[in-house]
Scaffold this active site. Structure first.
Site, PDB file in Angstrom:
ATOM      1  N   GLU A  40       8.376 -12.719   6.132  1.00 20.10           N
ATOM      2  CA  GLU A  40       8.808 -12.476   5.446  1.00 20.10           C
ATOM      3  C   GLU A  40       9.556 -13.626   5.141  1.00 20.10           C
ATOM      4  OE1 GLU A  40      13.486  -9.511   6.806  1.00 20.10           O
ATOM      5  OE2 GLU A  40      11.986 -10.560   7.939  1.00 20.10           O
ATOM      6  N   LYS A 111      11.066  -2.933   3.024  1.00 17.67           N
ATOM      7  CA  LYS A 111      11.283  -3.364   4.288  1.00 17.67           C
ATOM      8  C   LYS A 111      12.098  -1.528   4.526  1.00 17.67           C
ATOM      9  CE  LYS A 111      13.736  -5.646   8.362  1.00 17.67           C
ATOM     10  NZ  LYS A 111      14.369  -7.035   7.823  1.00 17.67           N
ATOM     11  N   CYS A 147      10.061  -7.827  10.362  1.00 12.41           N
ATOM     12  CA  CYS A 147      10.863  -7.835  11.364  1.00 12.41           C
ATOM     13  C   CYS A 147      11.403  -6.908  12.167  1.00 12.41           C
ATOM     14  CB  CYS A 147      12.264  -8.952  10.238  1.00 12.41           C
ATOM     15  SG  CYS A 147      12.883  -9.486  10.975  1.00 12.41           S
TER      16      CYS A 147
END
Length: 269
Positions: A40, A111, A147
């Site tokens: 990321e 995301k 994440c």
């Protein structure tokens, strides 16, 4: 299929970060990998302004990643920032995007779960994505996650339901007491939840390069790892920048899903 995780440490300079992508992608190819995963925020590290460097998926930064992938004949997964729904000349937000590109492969994932935790509010500057994304490479199906997504098992299960034999999680994990332990625990848990490989690629720890954390921005702790469908750690890096190789065998996933049929045994509530 051999894959590689490129645990790099990016900074503010997007061009310098592209140099890292080319350097590590070349090393991955020389090591026999058909796919290399970057973390990321490969485009620019957190803790720096994002709206000014966000660009569309057909913009110059993404196109440069494409040209590297095409030149090396390798699939690259890398974290970048694309304009959010309200972005424009007056500002707005970005999307935290994973670009997937390579010969015959093109995909992207925004995301879904934003990191509004541990004193950091990602939603202040980032628009959330809307759903799961998988892609095919080398005859295998991969799922994507970023994440904070790792704390939400349903996304990983959704990827497995779409045929993913491996879940890729790209991160810039926040430092702090117990955080490395949580990262390791969650990566192994998501593998056992889904009986898939988990390819957990994080930013390396800037402290290993003499850069101390500033504020609450999650800038990486390292410990990228490859986890088997049975939850076994097949390989793990420490906090420093590095490259981790692993071989993925779909027969191992089939065995796991036969011996431990958690996907088939699920009940809806």
């Amino acid at each position: 299929m051999k894959i590689a995780l490129a645990q790099i440490i990016t900074g503010r300079d997007v061009e310098r970060n592209l140099v890292l992508v080319e350097e590590y992608a070349r090393l991955a190819k020389e090591g026999g990998a058909g796919l290399v995963v970057f973390p990321e925020a490969t485009m620019r590290a957190f803790g720096n302004p994002l709206i000014g460097i966000a660009e569309q998926l057909d913009g110059p930064w993404a196109d440069r990643v494409r040209s590297i992938a095409a030149e090396l004949d390798i699939v690259i997964v890398a974290g970048m920032f694309t304009p959010g729904a309200a972005s424009g000349a007056g500002g707005g937000k970005v999307r935290n995007t994973l670009l997937v590109t390579g010969p015959g492969v093109e995909a992207s994932y925004d995301k879904v779960h934003l990191f509004d935790a541990f004193g950091f509010l990602e939603s202040d500057t980032v628009d959330a994505g809307t759903g799961p994304v998988t892609f095919d490479a080398g005859g295998l199906t991969f799922g994507l996650a970023t994440c904070y997504d790792i704390r939400f098992p349903a996304l990983f299960t959704a990827n497995a339901d779409r045929g993913a034999i491996a879940n890729i999680i790209c991160a810039s994990w926040g430092a702090g007491p117990g955080k490395v332990d949580q990262w390791k625990l969650l990566a192994r848990a998501r593998a056992v939840d889904t009986t898939t490989y988990v390819l957990a690629c994080g930013q390396g720890d800037p402290a290993t390069q003499g850069v101390e954390p500033r504020g609450t921005a999650p800038t990486g702790v390292g410990h990228s790892a490859v986890i088997s469908p049975f939850g076994e750690v097949l390989g793990e890096l420490d906090g420093a920048a590095g490259l981790l190789f692993a071989d993925l065998d779909p027969a191992v996933v089939k065995e796991a899903q036969t011996r431990l049929p958690v996907l088939a045994n699920r009940r809806a509530f």
